[in-house]
Motif scaffolding. Structure first.
Motif, PDB file in Angstrom:
ATOM      1  N   ARG A  63       1.067  -1.136  -0.052  1.00 27.22           N
ATOM      2  CA  ARG A  63      -0.148   0.056  -0.225  1.00 27.22           C
ATOM      3  C   ARG A  63       0.995   1.420  -0.055  1.00 27.22           C
ATOM      4  O   ARG A  63       1.772   1.669   1.056  1.00 27.22           O
ATOM      5  N   ASP A  64       0.726   1.955  -0.914  1.00 32.50           N
ATOM      6  CA  ASP A  64       1.783   3.310  -1.413  1.00 32.50           C
ATOM      7  C   ASP A  64       1.312   4.538  -1.038  1.00 32.50           C
ATOM      8  O   ASP A  64       1.751   5.436  -1.516  1.00 32.50           O
ATOM      9  N   PHE A  65       0.586   4.751   0.098  1.00 32.16           N
ATOM     10  CA  PHE A  65      -0.066   5.893   0.333  1.00 32.16           C
ATOM     11  C   PHE A  65      -0.111   6.021   1.937  1.00 32.16           C
ATOM     12  O   PHE A  65      -0.312   5.057   2.675  1.00 32.16           O
ATOM     13  N   TYR A 100      -1.749   1.124  -4.726  1.00 33.29           N
ATOM     14  CA  TYR A 100      -1.639   0.024  -4.337  1.00 33.29           C
ATOM     15  C   TYR A 100      -0.818  -0.856  -5.523  1.00 33.29           C
ATOM     16  O   TYR A 100      -0.887  -0.776  -6.602  1.00 33.29           O
ATOM     17  N   THR A 101      -0.067  -2.061  -5.098  1.00 33.73           N
ATOM     18  CA  THR A 101       0.454  -2.842  -6.062  1.00 33.73           C
ATOM     19  C   THR A 101       0.287  -4.202  -5.802  1.00 33.73           C
ATOM     20  O   THR A 101       0.343  -4.726  -4.664  1.00 33.73           O
ATOM     21  N   LEU A 102      -0.261  -5.055  -6.677  1.00 30.47           N
ATOM     22  CA  LEU A 102      -0.509  -6.352  -6.627  1.00 30.47           C
ATOM     23  C   LEU A 102       0.301  -7.422  -7.160  1.00 30.47           C
ATOM     24  O   LEU A 102       1.354  -6.853  -8.007  1.00 30.47           O
ATOM     25  N   LEU A 159      -3.522   2.930  -9.752  1.00 31.01           N
ATOM     26  CA  LEU A 159      -3.248   4.651  -9.611  1.00 31.01           C
ATOM     27  C   LEU A 159      -4.198   5.266  -9.314  1.00 31.01           C
ATOM     28  O   LEU A 159      -5.508   5.167  -9.251  1.00 31.01           O
ATOM     29  N   ALA A 160      -3.937   6.401  -8.755  1.00 32.47           N
ATOM     30  CA  ALA A 160      -5.035   7.587  -8.559  1.00 32.47           C
ATOM     31  C   ALA A 160      -5.566   8.139  -9.572  1.00 32.47           C
ATOM     32  O   ALA A 160      -4.731   8.754 -10.401  1.00 32.47           O
ATOM     33  N   SER A 203      -7.965   2.962   4.076  1.00 35.08           N
ATOM     34  CA  SER A 203      -7.951   1.791   3.504  1.00 35.08           C
ATOM     35  C   SER A 203      -8.516   0.229   4.084  1.00 35.08           C
ATOM     36  O   SER A 203      -8.244   0.205   5.105  1.00 35.08           O
ATOM     37  N   SER A 204      -9.297  -0.346   3.312  1.00 33.86           N
ATOM     38  CA  SER A 204     -10.038  -1.456   3.978  1.00 33.86           C
ATOM     39  C   SER A 204      -9.199  -2.583   3.557  1.00 33.86           C
ATOM     40  O   SER A 204      -9.653  -3.609   3.901  1.00 33.86           O
TER      41      SER A 204
END
Length: 374
Positions: free
Chosen positions: A69-71, A84-86, A167-168, A177-178
């Motif tokens: 999770r990048d934020f 996010y990165t999957l 991406l945003a 974030s859930s």
């Protein structure tokens, strides 16, 4: 004896004179002010709620394990930032297979194209039959179709791979974030988080039919061109009573009046460069027409109220006190706009109201002259 009688007569005369003076009290004097026509800027106030221009639900479009999770929750993010990165290994493999299938299809197309061209040379010489030529032509078309299908598979695999980096889509403030790192997420996982735009921000409020006619309706042309209401400035008053410094403008008016409330939904766009305003916040919306108009104003000190509503007492030309029931508008310092009930130039009582009643005859003095004497 004669002196005594004279003294009695004189005393009686004096008593009679005093009694006459007591039965003829002096005429009451009141202070009046004039109802005047003055220029003003109409102001209308409404309760509103702030709403984001864009409110985006962030969801995963492909299935995969969440690697990062990048934020930070609640921070401002810029359009294009990675949220996010999957895990992309499965989608990288799918893309590789699609590219291999495309290469095979291209090789098959080259072979089919070559056979078809040779067939066109042999057919006139009788070396091959028309049936064989038709078969070569069909194989060429099949090879061409396989190329298009393989290219589509490559495109689809590339898109799916790109979805492993969420991406945003807009610039704004990110929410809670859930999903946590390690979770398996996908299209059926629901919202991972939400993202709302901050600058500008919308103020949503309801305008009564009367206000619409007075402030907005007469400024619209036949095509309801919203540019014609650009002269109406919109400011916000916060719950603390502070006035927000930025000025906005109306950009949307509903196309019909809500029959249950008698109002139209209206939206104004407000600059929010410092993120001081947040969606969901209650505000007081102030509409101010920048074009000067003229209206009648009377002193606030002349206004009284009873069960019939607001009224003023005015002094007619012959000194008679008259009651005027009035309909009032906005206040401006020590004066109030009067929409109907009294004419320009009327002399309304501002001092001595407690002593007078309608139909009494009084002596009036202008407050303007009184101010000069003082």
């Amino acid at each position: 004896m004669n002196k005594v009688i004279a003294a009695v007569i004189v005393g009686a005369a004096l008593l009679t004179a005093c009694s006459a003076e007591e039965h003829a009290p002096p005429m009451l004097e009141v202070v009046v002010d004039t109802v005047e026509r003055e220029p003003f800027q109409p102001v209308y106030r409404h309760v509103g709620r702030l709403q984001a221009e864009n409110d985006v639900a962030i969801q995963a479009r492909v299935t995969g394990y969440l690697l990062s999770r990048d934020f930070r929750e609640g921070e401002l993010v810029t359009a294009g930032d990675v949220l996010y990165t999957l895990d992309a290994s499965e989608y990288e493999a799918a893309l590789a297979r699609a590219r291999a299938d495309l290469a095979a299809a291209q090789a098959n197309q080259v072979n089919a194209e070559g056979n078809y061209e040779r067939g066109k040379e042999l057919l006139p010489k009788g070396a091959i039959s028309q049936s064989e030529m038709d078969n070569l032509k069909a194989k060429k078309r099949d090879a061409d179709a396989r190329i298009e299908a393989a290219e589509a598979q490559v495109t689809s695999a590339s898109v799916n791979l790109s979805y492993t980096r969420i991406l945003a889509p807009i610039t704004g403030r990110i929410g809670h974030s859930s999903a946590s790192v390690g979770d398996l997420v996908g299209p059926n996982s629901g919202n991972l988080t939400t993202l709302v735009s901050i600058d500008p921000i919308d103020a949503v409020f309801q305008v009564s039919e009367a206000t619409y006619v007075a402030a907005i309706g007469q400024n619209l042309d036949r095509d309801r061109d919203l540019r014609s209401v650009s002269r109406i400035e919109v400011t916000l008053e916060l719950t603390t009573g502070a006035v927000y410094p930025e000025v906005g403008h109306i950009y949307y008016i509903a196309n019909r009046i809500d029959q249950s409330t008698g109002t139209l939904e209206t939206r104004a766009r407000i600059p929010n460069p410092n993120s001081a305003l947040v969606p969901g916040q209650y505000v007081r919306v102030i509409l101010r027409d920048t074009e000067l108009r003229e209206a009648l104003f009377l002193p606030q000190s002349a206004v009284q109220a009873d069960q019939q509503g607001s009224f003023v007492l005015a002094v007619a030309a012959d000194g008679t006190v008259e009651r005027h029931n009035v309909t009032l508008g906005e206040r401006r310092e020590d004066k109030v706009l009067v929409e109907q009930g009294i004419d320009e130039g009327a002399q309304v009582i501002v001092r001595g109201l407690q002593q007078v009643r309608p139909k009494m005859v009084v002596k009036s003095k202008s407050i303007a002259g009184l101010g000069q004497q003082e």
